[in-house]
Design a protein around this motif. Structure first.
Motif, PDB file in Angstrom:
ATOM      1  N   TYR B  53       0.854  -1.182   0.000  1.00  0.00           N
ATOM      2  CA  TYR B  53       0.000   0.000   0.000  1.00  0.00           C
ATOM      3  C   TYR B  53       0.887   1.226   0.000  1.00  0.00           C
ATOM      4  O   TYR B  53       2.070   1.167   0.347  1.00  0.00           O
ATOM      5  N   ASP B  54       0.290   2.342  -0.399  1.00  0.00           N
ATOM      6  CA  ASP B  54       1.020   3.604  -0.421  1.00  0.00           C
ATOM      7  C   ASP B  54       0.092   4.681   0.141  1.00  0.00           C
ATOM      8  O   ASP B  54      -0.866   5.065  -0.512  1.00  0.00           O
ATOM      9  N   PRO B  55       0.368   5.128   1.367  1.00  0.00           N
ATOM     10  CA  PRO B  55      -0.522   6.121   1.973  1.00  0.00           C
ATOM     11  C   PRO B  55      -0.671   7.377   1.132  1.00  0.00           C
ATOM     12  O   PRO B  55      -1.670   8.087   1.240  1.00  0.00           O
ATOM     13  N   LYS B  56       0.322   7.637   0.261  1.00  0.00           N
ATOM     14  CA  LYS B  56       0.238   8.836  -0.591  1.00  0.00           C
ATOM     15  C   LYS B  56      -0.594   8.571  -1.842  1.00  0.00           C
ATOM     16  O   LYS B  56      -0.956   9.489  -2.562  1.00  0.00           O
ATOM     17  N   ASN B  57      -0.858   7.321  -2.112  1.00  0.00           N
ATOM     18  CA  ASN B  57      -1.658   6.958  -3.291  1.00  0.00           C
ATOM     19  C   ASN B  57      -2.629   5.843  -2.893  1.00  0.00           C
ATOM     20  O   ASN B  57      -2.529   4.713  -3.350  1.00  0.00           O
ATOM     21  N   PRO B  58      -3.583   6.198  -2.031  1.00  0.00           N
ATOM     22  CA  PRO B  58      -4.397   5.154  -1.396  1.00  0.00           C
ATOM     23  C   PRO B  58      -5.350   4.425  -2.343  1.00  0.00           C
ATOM     24  O   PRO B  58      -5.883   3.388  -1.974  1.00  0.00           O
ATOM     25  N   SER B  59      -5.569   4.964  -3.550  1.00  0.00           N
ATOM     26  CA  SER B  59      -6.482   4.262  -4.459  1.00  0.00           C
ATOM     27  C   SER B  59      -5.729   3.606  -5.616  1.00  0.00           C
ATOM     28  O   SER B  59      -6.345   3.255  -6.626  1.00  0.00           O
ATOM     29  N   SER B  60      -4.448   3.413  -5.452  1.00  0.00           N
ATOM     30  CA  SER B  60      -3.687   2.699  -6.485  1.00  0.00           C
ATOM     31  C   SER B  60      -4.376   1.370  -6.802  1.00  0.00           C
ATOM     32  O   SER B  60      -4.695   0.600  -5.892  1.00  0.00           O
ATOM     33  N   PRO B  61      -4.611   1.071  -8.075  1.00  0.00           N
ATOM     34  CA  PRO B  61      -5.394  -0.138  -8.396  1.00  0.00           C
ATOM     35  C   PRO B  61      -4.724  -1.444  -7.985  1.00  0.00           C
ATOM     36  O   PRO B  61      -5.401  -2.454  -7.839  1.00  0.00           O
ATOM     37  N   ALA B  82      -2.849   5.472  10.940  1.00  0.00           N
ATOM     38  CA  ALA B  82      -2.099   6.651  11.382  1.00  0.00           C
ATOM     39  C   ALA B  82      -0.621   6.294  11.512  1.00  0.00           C
ATOM     40  O   ALA B  82       0.261   7.023  11.052  1.00  0.00           O
ATOM     41  N   GLU B  83      -0.338   5.132  12.095  1.00  0.00           N
ATOM     42  CA  GLU B  83       1.055   4.687  12.219  1.00  0.00           C
ATOM     43  C   GLU B  83       1.678   4.462  10.843  1.00  0.00           C
ATOM     44  O   GLU B  83       2.873   4.645  10.655  1.00  0.00           O
ATOM     45  N   ALA B  84       0.841   4.062   9.879  1.00  0.00           N
ATOM     46  CA  ALA B  84       1.348   3.782   8.530  1.00  0.00           C
ATOM     47  C   ALA B  84       1.539   5.059   7.719  1.00  0.00           C
ATOM     48  O   ALA B  84       2.138   5.020   6.647  1.00  0.00           O
ATOM     49  N   GLY B  85       0.970   6.176   8.192  1.00  0.00           N
ATOM     50  CA  GLY B  85       1.198   7.440   7.510  1.00  0.00           C
ATOM     51  C   GLY B  85       0.066   7.930   6.625  1.00  0.00           C
ATOM     52  O   GLY B  85       0.240   8.886   5.867  1.00  0.00           O
ATOM     53  N   TYR B  86      -1.104   7.309   6.726  1.00  0.00           N
ATOM     54  CA  TYR B  86      -2.252   7.809   5.964  1.00  0.00           C
ATOM     55  C   TYR B  86      -2.706   9.166   6.498  1.00  0.00           C
ATOM     56  O   TYR B  86      -3.202  10.012   5.773  1.00  0.00           O
ATOM     57  N   PHE B  87      -2.562   9.319   7.797  1.00  0.00           N
ATOM     58  CA  PHE B  87      -2.910  10.574   8.480  1.00  0.00           C
ATOM     59  C   PHE B  87      -2.139  10.561   9.791  1.00  0.00           C
ATOM     60  O   PHE B  87      -1.338   9.638  10.020  1.00  0.00           O
ATOM     61  N   THR B  88      -2.341  11.560  10.620  1.00  0.00           N
ATOM     62  CA  THR B  88      -1.492  11.663  11.807  1.00  0.00           C
ATOM     63  C   THR B  88      -2.211  11.119  13.045  1.00  0.00           C
ATOM     64  O   THR B  88      -3.441  10.971  13.059  1.00  0.00           O
ATOM     65  N   THR B  89      -1.428  10.871  14.070  1.00  0.00           N
ATOM     66  CA  THR B  89      -2.039  10.414  15.313  1.00  0.00           C
ATOM     67  C   THR B  89      -2.842  11.543  15.965  1.00  0.00           C
ATOM     68  O   THR B  89      -3.783  11.275  16.706  1.00  0.00           O
ATOM     69  N   ASP B  90      -2.500  12.791  15.663  1.00  0.00           N
ATOM     70  CA  ASP B  90      -3.327  13.905  16.140  1.00  0.00           C
ATOM     71  C   ASP B  90      -4.696  13.889  15.466  1.00  0.00           C
ATOM     72  O   ASP B  90      -5.725  14.164  16.100  1.00  0.00           O
ATOM     73  N   ASP B  91      -4.680  13.596  14.164  1.00  0.00           N
ATOM     74  CA  ASP B  91      -5.952  13.575  13.418  1.00  0.00           C
ATOM     75  C   ASP B  91      -6.975  12.672  14.099  1.00  0.00           C
ATOM     76  O   ASP B  91      -8.146  13.034  14.245  1.00  0.00           O
ATOM     77  N   ILE B  92      -6.515  11.474  14.471  1.00  0.00           N
ATOM     78  CA  ILE B  92      -7.497  10.500  14.951  1.00  0.00           C
ATOM     79  C   ILE B  92      -7.975  10.786  16.374  1.00  0.00           C
ATOM     80  O   ILE B  92      -8.907  10.132  16.843  1.00  0.00           O
ATOM     81  N   MET B  93      -7.370  11.788  17.000  1.00  0.00           N
ATOM     82  CA  MET B  93      -7.921  12.207  18.295  1.00  0.00           C
ATOM     83  C   MET B  93      -9.289  12.868  18.129  1.00  0.00           C
ATOM     84  O   MET B  93      -9.992  13.102  19.110  1.00  0.00           O
ATOM     85  N   THR B  94      -9.673  13.184  16.884  1.00  0.00           N
ATOM     86  CA  THR B  94     -11.004  13.764  16.638  1.00  0.00           C
ATOM     87  C   THR B  94     -12.062  12.682  16.464  1.00  0.00           C
ATOM     88  O   THR B  94     -13.210  12.982  16.120  1.00  0.00           O
ATOM     89  N   LEU B  95     -11.668  11.425  16.694  1.00  0.00           N
ATOM     90  CA  LEU B  95     -12.598  10.299  16.522  1.00  0.00           C
ATOM     91  C   LEU B  95     -14.003  10.618  17.054  1.00  0.00           C
ATOM     92  O   LEU B  95     -14.144  11.077  18.192  1.00  0.00           O
ATOM     93  N   ARG B  96     -15.004  10.378  16.200  1.00  0.00           N
ATOM     94  CA  ARG B  96     -16.414  10.453  16.592  1.00  0.00           C
ATOM     95  C   ARG B  96     -16.905  11.874  16.875  1.00  0.00           C
ATOM     96  O   ARG B  96     -18.037  12.059  17.327  1.00  0.00           O
ATOM     97  N   LYS B  97     -16.061  12.886  16.644  1.00  0.00           N
ATOM     98  CA  LYS B  97     -16.502  14.262  16.909  1.00  0.00           C
ATOM     99  C   LYS B  97     -17.164  14.827  15.659  1.00  0.00           C
ATOM    100  O   LYS B  97     -16.811  14.476  14.529  1.00  0.00           O
TER     101      LYS B  97
END
Lengths: 320, 276
Positions: B53-61, B82-97
């Motif tokens: 997978y490539d977090p920078k190209n998440p829809s690669s066929p 988040a650990e893989a680099g799709y987004f940051t660990t800060d981002d996911i602190m917004t879970l469910r908000k």
């Protein structure tokens, strides 16, 4: 006497046949097209496509839930899956799969419900899709189309397949009158005025379009001039055509082969209420299940007749 | 596609568990126990060299797919991504908000890299079949992994899908059942006892392994074995503990299932100390 016969419309092909042949033709030039069937392809008429392109046809057996979600996965990978079953088994049985695997993710799945309405006849109410339009229309982002004749179905099939997004196409089992002998000027979301008139408007889809034309002819003898609109696309609905009909003719009757709640009648009534309230009437199956019987006898018994449309127009017109 | 050593995979699993606990406690709702049971498998898939997978190209066929059919366990997926680099660990602190794309269940329309919108149980394996069929049609060499819950196996659609995957000999499809033994209202064997999965699914023509899914070594070995099966779909029955490895803390709270309950800040603190 079939609906449309009184207007001199010749009997044409069943809309399921028109769909199936159009699908097969389109398959030749679009290799993204695939079918996912629940073992009724010879009824829904996806069979010609499956025979022509066996590598793109998947019969997953009598398992509609799986059928729909598989299509969602195929669509997520760029395929254009056509999922066909009886309208009731597709829309009713697999409704949550349509919600979660198709509508909510807004995937490019083409749902096709055949054997819609009570006119399927002898097989009886368990096989009759008469809730399907209400269910389909309830789903955000799903385009809902009920073509009236074979020519209209060919164009509707093309239009649904070309659209990027989920669609529901409703087709019927039996032969229906030819409304468009010279081809159908079909455009998704755009109503077709098949007869103009000034005193009332009959808005119909499916086989009630020829029924509406019969009714308009009968009313003409009474001095009531009826506009007849083929509202093949229920969602998104042609608000302008409905508002214009309300304003210009002052009364609207909606005729469809569906339950009373949630179908074309409800959709039109919402637009009329929001734009130009006028007296309305509704011709449909009502709030009940039908029974086994011959198709013509069922249409007569459950009030899907030109005479019923005539009565509804007289009443609505009388309340103007 | 990182390929960490066994020791590093275990460390990664711990980091992911810490995130699961932090984000659900911050959200004040969610399903941490259902996420913790599945952590070894999700960690191994994303960091053990199994998924390309490539977090920078998440829809690669050509990407490998992971579909979380038990969508309520999305904290483990968001944390791994988040650990893989799709987004940051800060981002996911917004879970469910409100406004956050890290919703309570996965929504593919709002988060690139999420393969399916799940949360209505029973549909993920069928969606995975669609991906697997498309891969075969297009001659693409990707694998589709689908994680299901053991309670979810009560859904009839799952068995429709198991039969269909065998029909199409989908050797590019792997189902992983997170057999944590609990569902919403109690023990799975009491709510709807499906007994052992392995003989049933083998009877449908699949290759099936049963492992301790909280043992990273067993998880890695099973995924390797599955990758080597070329003629049929593969299944891993991953026997886990719901809430692993903080089950004693949940038992002390009087609820070893702890379904759909976030840890209180106090419980989270104890849990983080225990796993850290």
């Amino acid at each position: 006497m079939y609906l449309g016969e009184a207007s001199g419309l010749p009997l044409g092909a069943a809309t399921r046949d028109a769909f199936g042949n159009a699908l097969k033709d389109l398959g030749a030039t679009n290799d993204r097209l695939v079918t996912v069937d629940g073992d009724v392809g010879n009824s829904t008429r996806t069979e010609p496509f499956a025979l022509a392109y066996p590598d793109r046809a998947f019969n997953v057996g009598i398992a509609e839930s799986n059928m729909v979600s598989v299509a969602g996965g195929l669509a997520a990978c760029g395929k254009i899956p056509v999922v066909a079953s009886f309208a009731c088994f597709l829309m009713d049985n697999a409704f949550d799969q349509i919600r979660m695997s198709v509508a909510f993710p807004n995937l490019n799945v083409k749902l096709v419900g055949s054997h819609a309405g009570i006119s399927i006849g002898e097989d009886g109410p368990s096989q009759m899709g008469i809730e399907d339009v209400a269910l389909a229309c309830s789903l955000p982002g799903v385009t809902v189309v009920v073509p009236s004749d074979a020519a209209c179905t060919i164009e509707a099939t093309k239009a649904c397949l070309e659209l990027e997004g989920p669609t529901y196409l409703r087709v019927g089992r039996g032969k229906v009158a030819t409304v468009y002998p010279d081809g159908c000027p079909f455009e998704l979301g755009k109503a077709i005025t098949v007869r103009d008139g000034s005193d009332a408007t009959i808005i119909a889809n499916g086989l009630m379009v020829p029924g509406a034309l019969d009714a308009a002819k009968m009313l003409e003898a009474d001095g009531i001039s009826c506009r007849v609109i083929d509202l093949h696309t229920i969602k998104p609905i042609d608000r302008d055509a409905i508002a214009a009909a309300a304003k210009e003719t002052g009364a609207i009757v909606v005729a469809e082969e569906h339950l009373h709640h949630g179908g074309l009648g409800s959709a039109v009534a919402q637009v009329v209420a929001e734009t130009a309230p006028v007296p309305m009437g509704f011709v449909n199956v009502g709030d009940q299940y039908a029974e086994s019987g011959d198709p013509q006898g069922l249409l007569d018994k459950y009030g899907l007749t030109a005479a019923a449309v005539v009565d509804a127009v007289r009443q609505a017109h009388g309340r103007k | 596609m990182p390929e960490l050593s066994l020791d590093d995979l275990k460390k990664k699993a711990t980091q992911i568990r810490e995130l699961i606990i932090r984000i659900t406690t911050e959200a004040g709702s969610g399903h941490p126990s259902s996420s913790l049971s599945a952590t070894e498998v999700v960690t191994a898939l994303y960091f053990g060299g199994f998924m390309k997978y490539d977090p920078k190209n998440p829809s690669s066929p050509d990407r490998d797919r992971f579909i979380l059919s038990k969508g309520h366990a999305c904290p483990v997926l968001y944390s791994a991504m988040a650990e893989a680099g799709y987004f940051t660990t800060d981002d996911i602190m917004t879970l469910r908000k409100l406004g956050s794309p890290w919703e309570g269940h996965p929504n593919m329309r709002r988060l690139p890299g999420i393969e399916a919108s799940t949360g209505s149980l029973g549909q993920g394996l069928s969606i995975g079949i669609g991906h697997a069929l498309a891969g075969k049609m297009d001659g693409r060499n990707y694998q589709t992994y689908v994680m299901l819950g053991d309670g979810e196996m009560g859904e009839g659609q799952v068995w429709e899908a198991i039969a269909a995957a065998e029909k199409y000999a989908l050797n590019n499809l792997t189902a992983i059942i997170d057999r944590n033994g609990y569902q919403q209202t109690g023990a799975t064997k009491e709510v709807l006892d499906l007994t052992e999965f392995q003989p049933k699914i083998e009877a449908f023509g699949w290759h099936v392994q049963t492992i301790n899914g909280n043992d990273m070594g067993e998880v890695v070995a099973a995924l390797k074995t599955a990758r080597g099966v070329n003629d049929k779909p593969t299944c891993i029955v991953s026997k886990t503990q719901k809430g692993y490895p903080v089950v004693p803390l949940l038992e002390a709270e009087g609820d070893p299932n702890y379904h759909g309950k976030p840890f209180s800040p106090e419980l989270a603190k104890k849990a983080l100390e225990l796993i850290g």
